[in-house]
Design a protein around this motif. Structure first.
Motif, PDB file in Angstrom:
ATOM      1  N   LYS A 131      44.503 -20.314  71.272  1.00 32.82           N
ATOM      2  CA  LYS A 131      45.352 -20.888  70.244  1.00 32.82           C
ATOM      3  C   LYS A 131      45.884 -22.190  70.668  1.00 32.82           C
ATOM      4  O   LYS A 131      46.333 -22.589  71.962  1.00 32.82           O
ATOM      5  CB  LYS A 131      46.365 -19.993  69.905  1.00 32.82           C
ATOM      6  N   LYS A 134      47.108 -22.501  65.735  1.00 29.44           N
ATOM      7  CA  LYS A 134      45.796 -22.271  65.185  1.00 29.44           C
ATOM      8  C   LYS A 134      44.829 -21.988  66.040  1.00 29.44           C
ATOM      9  O   LYS A 134      44.859 -22.561  67.190  1.00 29.44           O
ATOM     10  CB  LYS A 134      45.593 -23.263  64.189  1.00 29.44           C
ATOM     11  N   CYS A 181      44.216 -28.353  68.690  1.00 26.47           N
ATOM     12  CA  CYS A 181      43.056 -28.214  67.424  1.00 26.47           C
ATOM     13  C   CYS A 181      42.844 -29.524  66.867  1.00 26.47           C
ATOM     14  O   CYS A 181      41.645 -29.655  66.178  1.00 26.47           O
ATOM     15  CB  CYS A 181      43.515 -27.291  66.619  1.00 26.47           C
TER      16      CYS A 181
END
Length: 62
Positions: free
Chosen positions: A2, A8, A22
């Motif tokens: 994550k 996310k 991310c």
């Protein structure tokens, strides 16, 4: 894994140039937090679960 900022899923392969984040947005948020010194402020405050002896040892080391 994550993303440490938004939680996310983050692609850790070399294809993701922002890893371990991310996206570029999360990478910039982290950079801003680091530059402003906010991570140091968080580290200097004791966690609720830390034992008193651990706090004493940490103060001696710092």
């Amino acid at each position: 894994m994550k993303c440490p900022i938004c939680k996310k899923p983050a692609d850790l392969s070399p294809r993701n140039r922002f890893r371990p984040f991310c996206s570029e947005r999360c990478q910039m948020i982290d950079l801003g937090t680091w530059v402003s010194g906010d991570y140091e402020k968080q580290d200097s405050q004791p966690a609720d679960h830390e034992h008193h002896d651990d706090l004493k040892k940490r103060r001696l080391l710092n």
